[in-house]
Design a protein around this motif. Structure first.
Motif, PDB file in Angstrom:
ATOM      1  N   ILE A  62     -76.245  50.155 -34.548  1.00  0.00           N
ATOM      2  CA  ILE A  62     -76.608  50.713 -36.124  1.00  0.00           C
ATOM      3  C   ILE A  62     -78.192  50.894 -36.644  1.00  0.00           C
ATOM      4  N   PRO A  63     -79.115  50.104 -35.709  1.00  0.00           N
ATOM      5  CA  PRO A  63     -80.434  50.586 -35.788  1.00  0.00           C
ATOM      6  C   PRO A  63     -80.836  52.018 -35.609  1.00  0.00           C
ATOM      7  N   GLU A  64     -79.908  52.456 -34.199  1.00  0.00           N
ATOM      8  CA  GLU A  64     -80.442  53.790 -33.993  1.00  0.00           C
ATOM      9  C   GLU A  64     -79.747  54.721 -34.513  1.00  0.00           C
ATOM     10  N   ALA A 159     -96.135  70.036 -25.238  1.00  0.00           N
ATOM     11  CA  ALA A 159     -95.225  70.344 -23.810  1.00  0.00           C
ATOM     12  C   ALA A 159     -95.545  69.436 -23.078  1.00  0.00           C
ATOM     13  N   LEU A 160     -97.343  69.131 -22.913  1.00  0.00           N
ATOM     14  CA  LEU A 160     -98.065  68.166 -22.199  1.00  0.00           C
ATOM     15  C   LEU A 160     -97.295  66.715 -22.411  1.00  0.00           C
ATOM     16  N   TYR A 161     -96.925  66.439 -22.880  1.00  0.00           N
ATOM     17  CA  TYR A 161     -96.480  64.587 -22.659  1.00  0.00           C
ATOM     18  C   TYR A 161     -94.707  65.019 -22.376  1.00  0.00           C
ATOM     19  N   ARG A 162     -94.127  66.063 -22.372  1.00  0.00           N
ATOM     20  CA  ARG A 162     -92.688  66.697 -22.799  1.00  0.00           C
ATOM     21  C   ARG A 162     -91.978  65.378 -24.202  1.00  0.00           C
ATOM     22  N   ASN A 163     -92.845  66.283 -25.033  1.00  0.00           N
ATOM     23  CA  ASN A 163     -92.067  65.271 -25.528  1.00  0.00           C
ATOM     24  C   ASN A 163     -90.507  66.419 -26.777  1.00  0.00           C
ATOM     25  N   SER A 164     -90.176  66.152 -27.352  1.00  0.00           N
ATOM     26  CA  SER A 164     -88.729  66.050 -27.835  1.00  0.00           C
ATOM     27  C   SER A 164     -87.537  65.851 -29.056  1.00  0.00           C
ATOM     28  N   LEU A 165     -87.023  66.091 -29.277  1.00  0.00           N
ATOM     29  CA  LEU A 165     -86.419  65.708 -30.432  1.00  0.00           C
ATOM     30  C   LEU A 165     -84.820  64.946 -30.286  1.00  0.00           C
ATOM     31  N   VAL A 166     -85.509  63.392 -29.993  1.00  0.00           N
ATOM     32  CA  VAL A 166     -84.869  62.508 -29.718  1.00  0.00           C
ATOM     33  C   VAL A 166     -84.041  61.560 -31.194  1.00  0.00           C
ATOM     34  N   LEU A 167     -83.308  62.014 -31.313  1.00  0.00           N
ATOM     35  CA  LEU A 167     -82.895  62.120 -33.180  1.00  0.00           C
ATOM     36  C   LEU A 167     -82.707  60.558 -33.385  1.00  0.00           C
ATOM     37  N   HIS A 168     -81.996  60.213 -31.873  1.00  0.00           N
ATOM     38  CA  HIS A 168     -81.745  58.515 -32.236  1.00  0.00           C
ATOM     39  C   HIS A 168     -83.054  57.513 -32.002  1.00  0.00           C
ATOM     40  N   SER A 169     -84.175  58.037 -31.705  1.00  0.00           N
ATOM     41  CA  SER A 169     -85.213  57.530 -30.749  1.00  0.00           C
ATOM     42  C   SER A 169     -85.901  56.948 -31.971  1.00  0.00           C
TER      43      SER A 169
END
Length: 317
Positions: A62-64, A159-169
C-alpha cells in the motif's frame, strides 16, 4: 539489475557498485527501500499492529501504491504549472520541498549509510532557490544565479545519475523533484514573470535584461568550487569515512570499467580525487555556459527541458 542487498541489512556491498549494468543507484535504492519497508513492517507488527492492519498495508504494498498515485498527481501539477498557471509552481515547490527533504534526511541518515549524499551541491542550489523566492524575488543578479544552477548542473545531474520516473519509489521521485523543480520554477519566472507572480506575496522582476555572465556563470561556478573544496577538506582530509559510506565521488569511480573511473585514474590512484574534481569543474563550467542559451531563447529552453525530462526515461525502456 544489481545484486540484492543481504536480508535485513543495510550494508552496501562494494560489489553491487561494480555491476554489468549501469542502473547502480536505482538497483541499490530499490533493494534498500524494500529492505527498509520490510524492517518497518516487522517493527510495526511487534509494537503497534495489534489488529493486523499495518501488516496488511505492508503486505499489499500500500505505501508504494500511495506513492505511485501521488507521483502521477504531481506530474499533472508540473504540466499544469508549466503550461497554464505558472503561479502554482512557487507555492507547490515551497510546500513540497521541505517535506520531501525531511523524509530523505530521515532515510539517508539511517542505516543505509548514504549520509554524505545529503551534502551534495544540489541541496545548496535548492536552498538558494528558496531564498530567492521568499527573500529577494526582485533581485535580478540572484535570479541569474538561481537560473544558472537550476538549468545547469541540476538538470544535467538527471542524466549523470541516470535518474528516471520510478513512480512507486519515493526516493527516485524525490531525486527527480530536487533536480527538476528549480528549473521549472525559474522557467516560469523568466518567461512569464507576470503570471508567475500573480498570487505571490510580491511581484517578480518584470523586465529581464541580457544575461550577466558574472552572475550566470562565474558566481555559481565559484559557489560550486567553494562547496567542493570545503567538502573534500572536511570529509576526505578530516573525517575520512569508511568505504561503506557512499557519496558522488565513490559512486562515479566505483566501476573500474566505467569512463568516469578511467578518466579519474589517468594519473594513478593518488591523483584520482584531484582529477575527478578537476573534471567536475570543467563540466560545471560548460553546463553553466550553456545556460546563456536557455536564458536568451525561449524555444531552446523548452526543448532542453523536454529532452531532460523524456531522455532518461526513454533510454531505460
Amino acid at each position: 539489475m544489481s545484486k540484492s542487498l543481504a536480508d535485513n541489512s543495510y550494508q552496501i556491498d562494494k560489489e553491487c557498485l561494480i555491476d554489468e549494468n549501469e542502473d547502480v543507484i536505482t538497483s541499490i535504492s530499490m533493494s534498500t527501500e524494500s529492505d527498509y519497508f520490510q524492517e518497518k513492517k516487522v517493527e510495526f507488527s511487534a509494537t503497534d499492529d495489534k489488529t493486523g492492519f499495518v501488516s496488511f498495508l505492508w503486505k499489499n504494498h500500500i505505501p508504494e501504491k500511495i506513492v505511485f498515485v501521488l507521483a502521477v498527481a504531481n506530474l499533472f501539477v508540473w504540466a499544469f504549472g508549466l503550461c497554464v498557471v505558472p503561479w502554482i509552481l512557487p507555492y507547490y515547490y515551497t510546500i513540497c520541498a521541505p517535506i520531501l527533504l525531511a523524509l530523505r534526511i530521515r532515510w539517508y541518515l539511517g542505516p543505509v549509510k548514504w549520509h554524505l549524499f545529503m551534502l551534495d551541491f544540489c541541496y545548496i542550489a535548492n536552498i538558494t532557490c528558496m531564498v530567492y523566492l521568499w527573500a529577494f524575488p526582485n533581485n535580478e543578479h540572484l535570479f541569474h544565479m538561481v537560473f544558472a544552477m537550476g538549468n545547469g548542473p541540476l538538470l544535467w545531474a538527471v542524466a549523470l545519475y541516470r535518474n528516471s520516473l520510478v513512480l512507486h519509489s519515493l526516493d527516485k521521485m524525490t531525486s527527480i523533484f530536487i533536480y527538476l523543480l528549480p528549473a521549472y520554477v525559474t522557467f516560469g519566472v523568466r518567461w512569464y514573470p507576470e503570471l508567475a507572480g500573480q498570487h505571490w506575496y510580491t511581484i517578480f522582476l518584470q523586465q529581464h535584461t541580457g544575461p550577466d555572465l558574472v552572475w550566470l556563470v562565474a558566481t555559481p561556478l565559484a559557489l560550486f568550487v567553494a562547496h567542493s573544496m570545503l567538502y573534500v577538506f572536511i570529509i576526505y582530509i578530516i573525517v575520512r569515512p569508511s568505504d561503506e559510506y557512499l557519496d558522488s565521488y565513490r559512486y562515479f569511480t566505483s566501476d573500474e570499467n566505467s569512463i568516469q573511473y578511467k578518466l579519474a585514474n589517468l594519473f594513478g590512484p593518488r591523483m584520482r580525487l584531484v582529477v575527478y574534481y578537476t573534471v567536475c569543474y570543467f563540466m560545471c563550467t560548460c553546463m553553466l555556459l550553456l545556460t546563456w542559451m536557455w536564458y536568451q531563447y525561449f524555444v531552446a529552453h523548452v526543448v532542453f527541458l523536454a529532452i531532460v525530462f523524456v531522455g532518461p526515461n526513454v533510454e531505460r525502456r
